[in-house]
Design a protein around this motif. Structure first.
Motif, short mmCIF file in Angstrom:
data_model
loop_
_atom_site.label_atom_id
_atom_site.label_comp_id
_atom_site.label_asym_id
_atom_site.label_seq_id
_atom_site.Cartn_x
_atom_site.Cartn_y
_atom_site.Cartn_z
N ARG A 10 6.99 -10.07 -0.27
CA ARG A 10 6.55 -11.08 1.58
C ARG A 10 5.14 -11.04 1.62
O ARG A 10 4.20 -11.49 0.68
CB ARG A 10 6.83 -9.73 2.44
CG ARG A 10 5.83 -7.97 1.49
CD ARG A 10 5.15 -8.43 1.22
NE ARG A 10 4.10 -6.83 -0.16
CZ ARG A 10 3.05 -7.26 0.25
NH1 ARG A 10 1.93 -8.08 0.28
NH2 ARG A 10 2.22 -6.02 -0.33
N ALA A 12 2.22 -10.33 4.08
CA ALA A 12 1.61 -9.29 4.62
C ALA A 12 -0.26 -9.41 5.58
O ALA A 12 -0.59 -8.89 5.42
CB ALA A 12 1.31 -7.97 4.15
N SER A 14 -2.74 -9.59 8.24
CA SER A 14 -3.76 -8.08 9.17
C SER A 14 -4.01 -9.09 10.33
O SER A 14 -4.69 -10.61 10.49
CB SER A 14 -4.11 -7.44 8.88
OG SER A 14 -4.48 -6.81 7.71
N GLU A 44 0.39 -6.55 9.59
CA GLU A 44 -0.05 -5.13 8.83
C GLU A 44 -0.51 -4.96 10.17
O GLU A 44 -2.54 -5.28 9.94
CB GLU A 44 -0.45 -5.31 7.64
CG GLU A 44 0.18 -5.63 6.68
CD GLU A 44 0.22 -4.60 5.66
OE1 GLU A 44 -1.28 -5.14 4.86
OE2 GLU A 44 1.12 -4.44 4.82
N TYR A 198 -3.70 1.33 5.40
CA TYR A 198 -3.07 0.51 4.53
C TYR A 198 -2.68 1.31 4.04
O TYR A 198 -1.14 0.67 3.21
CB TYR A 198 -5.03 -0.47 4.69
CG TYR A 198 -4.04 -1.02 2.93
CD1 TYR A 198 -3.25 -1.98 3.54
CD2 TYR A 198 -4.90 -1.02 2.19
CE1 TYR A 198 -2.74 -2.92 2.50
CE2 TYR A 198 -3.76 -1.68 0.87
CZ TYR A 198 -3.30 -3.28 0.79
OH TYR A 198 -2.82 -3.57 -0.27
N VAL A 202 1.20 0.07 3.13
CA VAL A 202 1.79 -0.71 2.42
C VAL A 202 2.89 0.05 1.44
O VAL A 202 4.22 -0.75 1.23
CB VAL A 202 1.18 -1.08 1.23
CG1 VAL A 202 1.11 -1.74 0.28
CG2 VAL A 202 0.22 -2.32 2.82
N ARG A 216 -0.07 -10.41 -4.51
CA ARG A 216 -1.25 -10.42 -3.50
C ARG A 216 -2.40 -10.78 -4.27
O ARG A 216 -2.19 -11.03 -5.24
CB ARG A 216 -1.15 -8.81 -3.39
CG ARG A 216 -1.64 -7.63 -4.47
CD ARG A 216 -2.17 -6.51 -4.11
NE ARG A 216 -1.68 -6.00 -3.15
CZ ARG A 216 -1.30 -4.30 -3.06
NH1 ARG A 216 -1.34 -3.88 -4.80
NH2 ARG A 216 -0.21 -4.15 -2.45
N1 GLU Z 1 -2.79 -6.70 4.58
C1 GLU Z 1 -3.07 -7.10 3.05
C2 GLU Z 1 -4.28 -8.27 3.30
O1 GLU Z 1 -3.97 -9.18 4.29
C3 GLU Z 1 -2.37 -7.97 2.36
C4 GLU Z 1 -1.33 -6.25 1.84
C5 GLU Z 1 -0.88 -6.43 0.85
O2 GLU Z 1 -1.15 -7.51 0.27
O3 GLU Z 1 -0.85 -4.81 0.16
O4 GLU Z 1 -4.93 -9.18 2.33
#
Ligand code: GLU
Length: 284
Positions: A10, A12, A14, A44, A198, A202, A216
């Protein structure tokens, strides 16, 4: 618990600003690492103050422009509060309410300490001032923290591990209770006015979306330990991790959302093509 062999990933983001080249790299990595049709999108947006609908709309447009196709449905975290509340309840035996503000934490840490204060992935390592309190005494201004020592005592093995496909050369990474307490400490599970954090969201959502490979940035490496601990406490599978490099500007600084000049929108308006972006990021 074993994860499926299907590679489901995924992206993800914000919606707190415009996507930039770093996001493009993260999204392209997630898509490349997925089996066909197994690349998902998650918005997110638990931080209602910072997240804006116009940034969410822009995410869809920017990803579309980049030529990325995700498999529906998009999971929006703002729709998931009941699932987070449910998980919080399950974590209640290892949780406590905390009323400390940043200044209190700084003061408590300064007393025994000289020089730089200990910090982890979420900032200062919490000194445990409120650890004696119980969840049924939670007040409206409290956050909920995880009592990491109690949590470790509740899981059968005394250390946690995860596999990273990108780092570590095939050897799993491992952390024990003492290292976790020193490097990370009692993290926040539920922030004031949010009903989640967060980390909690997650973990719940990676499991709900059946994510088997979490791609990530390597800046989140230490946070991954928190996620693996929560997976153990909630009996959720631990995915394979793929911590990738970060995209930096010419001076070596990480790109930030507030840096609009490097946003995908600005690049697009300056005539840069999606193909050029892919090439520049090593995806052609
Ligand atoms: N939402 C997180 C960000 O913008 C990443 C999410 C994740 O990989 O845990 O950095």
């Amino acid at each position: 618990m074993a994860v499926s062999t299907v590679r489901r990933t995924r992206f993800a983001p914000s919606p707190t600003g415009r996507l930039h080249l770093g996001h493009a790299f993260a999204a392209l990595t997630a898509e490349r690492q997925a089996d066909p049709g197994k690349f998902l999108l998650r918005i997110e947006n638990i931080d209602a103050e910072r997240c804006k609908p116009e940034f969410e709309d822009a995410i869809y447009r920017d990803l579309d422009w980049l030529g990325l196709q995700w498999t529906a449905p998009v999971l929006r975290q703002s729709d998931r509060i009941p699932a987070y509340q449910n998980a919080l309840q399950r974590l209640a035996p290892y949780s406590y309410p905390c009323r400390c503000k940043r200044g209190d934490i700084r003061a408590a840490l300064s007393a025994p300490q000289e020089g730089a204060l200990p910090a982890g992935p979420d900032g200062l390592i919490y000194p445990g001032t409120c650890r004696h309190r119980r969840v049924n005494e939670t007040g409206p201004d409290d956050v909920i923290r995880l009592d990491v020592a109690r949590a470790f005592d509740a899981i059968s093995d005394q250390s946690l591990e995860f596999q990273d496909e990108c780092l570590g050369g095939g050897t799993p990474f491992r952390i024990d209770k003492a290292q976790f307490l020193k490097r990370i400490g009692d993290i926040i599970l539920s922030r004031r006015g949010m009903g989640t954090s967060y980390h909690l969201s997650v973990v719940i959502d990676d499991a709900a979306q059946g994510i088997s490979v979490v791609t990530r940035g390597s800046d989140l490496f230490e946070s991954t330990w928190i996620h693996v601990l929560l997976q153990r406490l909630l009996s959720l599978p631990t995915p394979i991790y793929h911590h990738h490099r970060l995209i930096r500007d010419n001076s070596g600084t990480r790109l930030a959302k507030r840096d609009n000049a490097r946003s995908l929108m600005a690049l697009r308006e300056n005539g840069v093509t999606p193909e050029e972006i892919r090439t520049r990021l090593g995806f052609s």
